[in-house]
Each structure stands twice: as C-alpha cells, then as structure tokens.
Design a protein around this motif. Structure first.
Motif, PDB file in Angstrom:
ATOM      1  N   SER A   1      55.075  55.522  14.988  1.00 46.78           N
ATOM      2  CA  SER A   1      55.850  54.314  14.699  1.00 46.78           C
ATOM      3  C   SER A   1      55.082  53.422  13.743  1.00 46.78           C
ATOM      4  O   SER A   1      53.848  53.340  13.797  1.00 46.78           O
ATOM      5  N   ASP A   2      55.834  52.712  12.876  1.00 48.50           N
ATOM      6  CA  ASP A   2      55.158  51.776  11.975  1.00 48.50           C
ATOM      7  C   ASP A   2      55.030  50.396  12.612  1.00 48.50           C
ATOM      8  O   ASP A   2      54.699  49.423  11.948  1.00 48.50           O
ATOM      9  N   ARG A   3      55.276  50.360  13.899  1.00 50.94           N
ATOM     10  CA  ARG A   3      55.113  49.089  14.613  1.00 50.94           C
ATOM     11  C   ARG A   3      53.644  48.668  14.592  1.00 50.94           C
ATOM     12  O   ARG A   3      53.339  47.486  14.649  1.00 50.94           O
ATOM     13  N   TYR A   4      52.743  49.653  14.563  1.00 47.94           N
ATOM     14  CA  TYR A   4      51.320  49.339  14.599  1.00 47.94           C
ATOM     15  C   TYR A   4      50.700  49.666  13.244  1.00 47.94           C
ATOM     16  O   TYR A   4      50.770  50.808  12.780  1.00 47.94           O
TER      17      TYR A   4
ATOM     18  N   GLU B   1      61.761  48.632  24.921  1.00 49.32           N
ATOM     19  CA  GLU B   1      61.480  49.353  23.677  1.00 49.32           C
ATOM     20  C   GLU B   1      60.205  50.174  23.714  1.00 49.32           C
ATOM     21  O   GLU B   1      59.967  50.993  22.829  1.00 49.32           O
ATOM     22  N   GLU B   2      59.378  49.911  24.703  1.00 49.27           N
ATOM     23  CA  GLU B   2      58.069  50.566  24.647  1.00 49.27           C
ATOM     24  C   GLU B   2      57.553  50.818  26.063  1.00 49.27           C
ATOM     25  O   GLU B   2      57.807  50.026  26.979  1.00 49.27           O
TER      26      GLU B   2
ATOM     27  N   VAL C   1      57.014  54.267  21.528  1.00 49.05           N
ATOM     28  CA  VAL C   1      58.065  53.340  21.104  1.00 49.05           C
ATOM     29  C   VAL C   1      59.399  54.072  21.232  1.00 49.05           C
ATOM     30  O   VAL C   1      59.589  55.135  20.624  1.00 49.05           O
TER      31      VAL C   1
ATOM     32  N   GLN D   1      63.002  54.966  20.580  1.00 46.15           N
ATOM     33  CA  GLN D   1      63.915  54.840  19.439  1.00 46.15           C
ATOM     34  C   GLN D   1      65.345  54.599  19.925  1.00 46.15           C
ATOM     35  O   GLN D   1      65.659  54.837  21.087  1.00 46.15           O
TER      36      GLN D   1
ATOM     37  N   GLY E   1      53.195  54.922  19.532  1.00 44.97           N
ATOM     38  CA  GLY E   1      52.908  53.520  19.253  1.00 44.97           C
ATOM     39  C   GLY E   1      51.414  53.319  19.128  1.00 44.97           C
ATOM     40  O   GLY E   1      50.761  53.756  18.191  1.00 44.97           O
TER      41      GLY E   1
END
Lengths: 521, 188
Positions: A421-424, A469-470, A503, A505, A513
C-alpha cells in the motif's frame, strides 16, 4: 557489509614489517613459483644477452622446481582422509536417467573461472548434457548456508530446465580455472542423485557459464551460452526463506550427494494426491473421502453461521493443493450450537479465538508473501526482471549497477504497489534503494546483501487492533544459533518485535501496510 | 644470502644460485608486488613483475654490489620500485621513471614519518594481530581469501581441506574477526 564485500585493502602498500608478516601467508603454488622463476631467468638472460649458455631456457623447458614431498594429488587424498571424505563425492551424470556407478571417488570441487584458457574438445551440443530436470526434485546450496540446502520450487526448476535445455553446450577438454564462489544443485533423479556445479565467468575475451558434473566415468566440464548464463544467474539470486533451509551436519560431507536427500527415503514410494474440494460436505463424508485418498484428517470446530452445523466450512490447505500421501489436512467444520451444549460465553470466546487464529494464520501467509514480494523487487530482482548483471559497471560513487531492460521505473513502482500500500511512505524504500536512473537508463544496484545466519523465524503472533481499513499485527523475530555457526558458543538467543499491518482494499483484499523485511534487502 | 654464498653456488651453477636466491626471497617479493598491484593488475602482470624484480636481483649479485650487506633491503626496494612502475603504467599516470641501477634510488617503503602513516601502521598491526588470533587454518584462509584473493579451491590445496570446508571456516572466521575488530573500534 556481507562476506563478499569484506576486503583487506587496508593492508595494501603496507610497511616492511607488515609485509613480512603477510608474506608468511604467501599463497603461490609450486607451479606458480616455477613459472615466475622461469620468467626471471628469461628476463635475466635477455638483459645479459646470454645466448649459448647451457642454462639458457625456454619457459616451457625449465627444470622442474623441486616440489616438496607434499604433491598435489597426495594433498587431495590427504584432504579426503582428514575431512572424512570429499564434499563433492558422488557427482552423477544422467543423460538417459540410467543407473550408474556410485562408488567412484570424486575429486575436490573446483570454483568458477575468471580466465578460461581451455579449448573446446567437441562441437557445440544442443540440449542439456545432464538431462532434462524440469520434472525433477532439485535442491541448491550456497556458501552462506552450506552444508544446508534449500528445496528449489518447482516453477523455478522448470525455468532452470528450460534455459538449460535451450542452451548450447560445449564440452571442454581441460578443467577450466575456477575461482570465486559458485552454486551447487543436487538433482534427486528418482533416488539416483547427482550433483552439478555452476558458475559464471567474465574475462576480457569471453564471458559465460561453466558447468561441472560427473557422468559416471569422468568429471565433465561444459561451457554454456547465454541461456545457461541466465539459468546460473537465476540460481545465484534464488530467493528463499531461512526457515526453508534443510540443515545438514558437517559429517554429511562424507556422502553429501546422498545425505542431501536422506529425508526423501521415507517418501520414495509416496504418490502425490490433489486435495479435493470438500466445502459444504458433511464432515464424516469429507473425512472418509480424504482418508481414502491416503490423507490424515484433523477436524477443527468453528463457528460459521453461513454453513450448516456439521458441514465443512473449508480445508487447510486449500482445495487443489498437491500433497504427499500421509499428509495431514485440517477441515473446519461448522459447529452445531445445540450439540455443543456449552455456555454462550465459552462458545463466543472459542469462536473469537478461532477467528483470531485464522486471522493470524492468514496474516502469516500474507507476511511471508510480503517478504518474497519485497525481495523480488530488491535482492532477487534478476530472477524476475530483465537485468544484465553480466555487464555490471561501477559508478564514480563506487556503486555497482546493472542495466534493467523492458520496464520503466514507474512500471516497477506500480507493480510494487500492487502488493504494498502507498499509505506508508516507507513502502517506497525498496524501489528507491535498488533502482536508479543512470545516464537516462534504469539501473539495479548489483550485489547480494547476504543472509542473517541467526534469524530462525519471523512469525505473526497476535492481532493488536483492527479498524475498518486496516488490521495491525505483532511480528516476532527470533534469533538463535540454530545453524551452529557460533564456534565460541557465546551467542545468546533473543527476540525482537515488529509491527505489521494489512490495508483492507475496497474489494476486501489486502495490501501490505506497515512492514519491515526481516531479511537483508 | 650473502654475495659470497651466491658466488660459491654460482661457481657450480648460475641457475642453481639464482634458484636459491629466488626461493629465499620469493614470498617477500611476491607480497610486496601483490600488495601494490592487487587493485589493478592481473595475475600475469604480477608474475611478470616478480620475474622482473628477480632478474634485477640476479644482475645485482653478478655486479658484486652485495658484498657483506643484507640484500633484503635492496630487494625490497627493487620490488617496490618495479611494482610502482607497473602500477603507474597500468593506471596510465605519468611519472619520472627511476632506474633501479641508480645508486641514488630512494627507499620506496611506505613513508613512516607522518602522523597519518603512523596511525595506518598501528591499524594494520592491530588488524594483523586480530587475524593471527583466529588461529590456524582460519588466519591463513582469511589472508588468502581477502588479501591474496585466492579461490576456495586454491586455499583448500594449501590448507588440506575441501573447498566447502574452506568456505564454511571462512564464513565463521570472518564473523569472529568482525567481532574482534568491532570490539577494537576498527572498521574496514
């Protein structure tokens, strides 16, 4: 810094005292000394213009330097006696998968060449000289895990075999000078195992791959073309988990070629079965069906309101998995609330525990996939992408790079983010570390970061918390001297923890994540 | 070997005398040359340089310049000069060529008269001590692998082990060496 990067450059151009100390380890062989003595005589004669001196010599006709009593072959034999047998014992060639003599002693393994000076003995051959291994069991070893070995996954074996089969091979009349490290693969060959050593070489005039194996009569050496090179490159960068290493003992060197496959004896006659889909089957029926196939069954009661009590929710492993007869299969059976007759809290707690353990099991699988995926784009990239490591080059900053073809940096990053994920922001670190654009061309940082010899396991141990979400987990990394490399015995086992998250989806699938790769990458 | 000893041997056979000199100083010369050229020269270049050094040494003995003196200092100088020349040739830098026949040839040992050089020497001494503390055959294996850049097979022949055993011992010895160096605050 890994073993290959270690260097004693500090001792270059040292003072006289240090030089004399280093000189005690002068490695030149008798042959080399003789060669240099002949060179000195030749230069001396040229300078003094001696022409009819009885000592005037050509390099090739020089009087043999007095060899010590310790002869090369005697030393090899002594090595055999001292070490209780040669590691390379029992290398076997199997062109037609026939039996062959396993009693022949095998000379000590040589190492990959840097300067091939041999001429081919025979024309180029097509087809792998030791046969098609695409359906065979293969194990590989490297210096870092030796004497341990790792099972090579079947899809990779097929890739290897494809390249070996496509390649053009030239038999060499003489053993090439092998230097440096190499890979050794062990081929099971239905209980008549053999061993093949593979290496790459790169000199001013030539580069390619060398293969060495025993055909039952002689040790044979072959040179391979770019397909063989690709196969060997893949072997060099084959990715595996440290807990996949099959540990062997130093005493196994006595007969490594067989000891490598010692665990196969009990499975020699075992057939593989494909696990059928038993979902929604009555538990007793599913159990009987699986037992008929030669599998053991473990029943786990689990709460699931979507499946009638007494019926199978799912199996572990999944349907379609190939298993050896005698393997154990877990079938999760929906609980019958009335027949359980336990209090509601216990049932609920039991259900939650089961759910958590299922979640942790799923997270563990996902975590292991994340490690593989991270390594795929990092240290193991040549196995998956078109990277020309044979022509790597050094930059002014001292980095060694190889060109990457057929893909752009953006495409690589996008592929990476299919899993991560590009969350981090730190999930860009692998791509940023391993890839750069040099003179407009995409490059990969060439080198092997090594392995952590003490990392015994990395396990997801608990669910910390969960949002919409996570899901956050704890990973425990355990370190010990399980490979018995610590001669002093002073290594104290320890455990460290990491946070790991997935994460969720929109479609319910997971992406990685928060993540820390326990392997050097 | 003194000149007198050389002359006596030479009366029997010049080659025999040269062989004695070669055998006596080979390790020393090879190490000096290798130490200088390991970063840029092939084995063939290094061997040629060693041969070149000894050719000059034989000529020096012929010219009776070694009467009564310890030849090792001279040999060391010749070796360093020759190695330096080859280094310059291989790295394509321009320097004035210094003939080894020149009586004023300066000592080409690594300079030892600066603080930085003294520190380097101290570090090298510590490093060599740490390596020797590994004991045999590990110290030999480490030096031959990481300084002399020999293969596991070549090292195996020297220490009478299999290449696989050499690799394993090397890996373990390196780990121990790193620990010792870290404990002494030495980083390579």
């Amino acid at each position: 810094m890994n073993d290959k990067e270690f260097d004693l450059t500090m001792l270059e151009n040292a003072d006289n005292e240090t030089i004399k100390q280093i000189a005690e380890n002068c490695p030149a062989s008798d042959e080399e000394m003789e060669r240099m003595f002949a060179m000195s005589r030749k230069i001396y004669n040229e300078r003094t213009r001696e022409s009819n001196n009885k000592d005037n010599i050509e390099v090739s006709g020089v009087e043999q330097y007095r060899k010590p009593v310790w002869q090369k072959f005697t030393a090899v034999a002594a090595a055999l006696v001292l070490t209780g047998g040669v590691v390379a014992g029992g290398m076997y060639f199997m062109k037609n998968k026939n039996n062959f003599n396993t009693n022949d002693p095998v000379p000590v393994v040589t190492d990959p060449a840097t300067s091939p000076s041999t001429q081919p003995a025979s024309p180029v051959e097509e087809g792998c000289p030791f046969g098609d291994i695409s359906n065979d069991k293969v194990r590989v070893t490297y210096a870092a895990i030796s004497p341990g070995v790792v099972d090579v996954k079947q899809d990779f074996v097929k890739q290897l075999a494809e390249n070996f089969n496509k390649g053009k091979w030239t038999e060499l009349s003489d053993a090439p000078q092998f230097m440096g490290e190499y890979s050794t693969i062990f081929i099971y060959n239905n209980g008549n195992p053999y061993q093949v050593d593979c290496c790459l070489y790169n000199t001013e005039n030539d580069k390619g791959a060398y293969i060495k194996f025993n055909d039952g009569k002689d040790l044979k050496y072959y040179k391979g073309d770019e397909f063989v090179v690709k196969a060997v490159q893949g072997l060099y960068s084959y990715d595996f988990d440290m807990n996949e290493v099959i540990k062997l003992d130093e005493s196994d060197y006595d007969d490594l070629i067989h000891k490598v496959w010692a665990d196969q004896k009990t499975q020699a006659n075992t057939e593989e079965v494909t696990l059928p889909d038993v979902k929604n089957m009555k538990d007793e029926l599913a159990k009987a069906h699986l037992k008929d196939m030669g599998l053991n069954v473990e029943i786990v009661k689990s709460a699931d309101i979507t499946v009638n009590p007494g019926y199978v929710i799912k199996s572990e492993p999944d349907a379609g998995t190939k298993l050896a007869a005698g393997s154990t299969v877990k079938i999760y059976v929906s609980t019958d609330d009335t027949s359980e007759a336990a209090n509601t809290d216990n049932n609920t707690a039991s259900a939650v525990n089961t759910e958590n353990s299922e979640l942790i099991a799923k997270a563990q699988n996902f975590y292991e996939e994340a490690i593989k995926a991270d390594c795929k784009f990092g240290r193991s990239a040549p196995q998956y992408f078109n990277i020309d490591t044979m022509n790597c080059f050094s930059t002014a900053e001292g980095r060694t790079l190889s060109y990457v073809y057929d893909i752009t940096l953006e495409e690589l990053r996008a592929q990476y983010h299919e899993t991560f994920s590009d969350r981090y922001a730190e999930n860009d670190a692998t791509i940023d570390k391993w890839y750069s654009v040099n003179d407009g061309k995409l490059c990969w940082l060439t080198g092997n970061p090594g392995v952590d010899l003490y990392l015994e396991s990395a396990k997801v141990t608990e669910v910390q918390r969960q949002t919409d979400e996570e899901i956050f987990f704890t990973v425990e990394r355990h370190y010990s001297d399980f490979r018995h490399v610590d001669i002093d015995g002073s290594f104290e086992p320890y455990t460290e923890t990491d946070d790991f998250s997935v994460v969720i989806q929109p479609d319910g699938s997971w992406k990685v994540g928060k993540f820390h790769n326990p392997q050097p990458n | 070997m003194t000149h007198e000893e050389y002359k006596k041997a030479s009366d029997r056979s010049k080659e025999e005398a040269q062989r004695i000199v070669f055998k006596e100083y080979f390790n020393y010369v090879y190490t000096i040359v290798f130490s200088r050229l390991r970063s840029c020269a092939s084995r063939e270049d290094i061997e040629e340089c060693v041969g070149d050094v000894f050719a000059d040494v034989y000529i020096h003995y012929d010219n009776s310049k070694a009467v009564g003196e310890d030849i090792s200092g001279f040999i060391g100088t010749v070796a360093r000069n020759k190695a330096a020349d080859m280094y310059r040739k291989l790295t394509r830098k321009r320097f004035t060529f210094v003939s080894v026949d020149d009586e004023d040839v300066p000592e080409q040992e690594a300079p030892e008269n600066t603080e930085a050089d003294y520190e380097k020497k101290e570090l090298r001494t510590s490093l060599m001590n740490c390596i020797s503390l590994l004991g045999e055959p590990d110290s030999t294996i480490i030096m031959q692998k990481y300084f002399f850049m020999r293969s596991s097979q070549e090292i195996a022949d020297k220490v009478s082990l299999t290449p696989e055993a050499v690799r394993m011992r090397c890996s373990r010895a390196l780990k121990k060496l790193r620990e010792k160096l870290t404990a002494m605050n030495i980083s390579l």
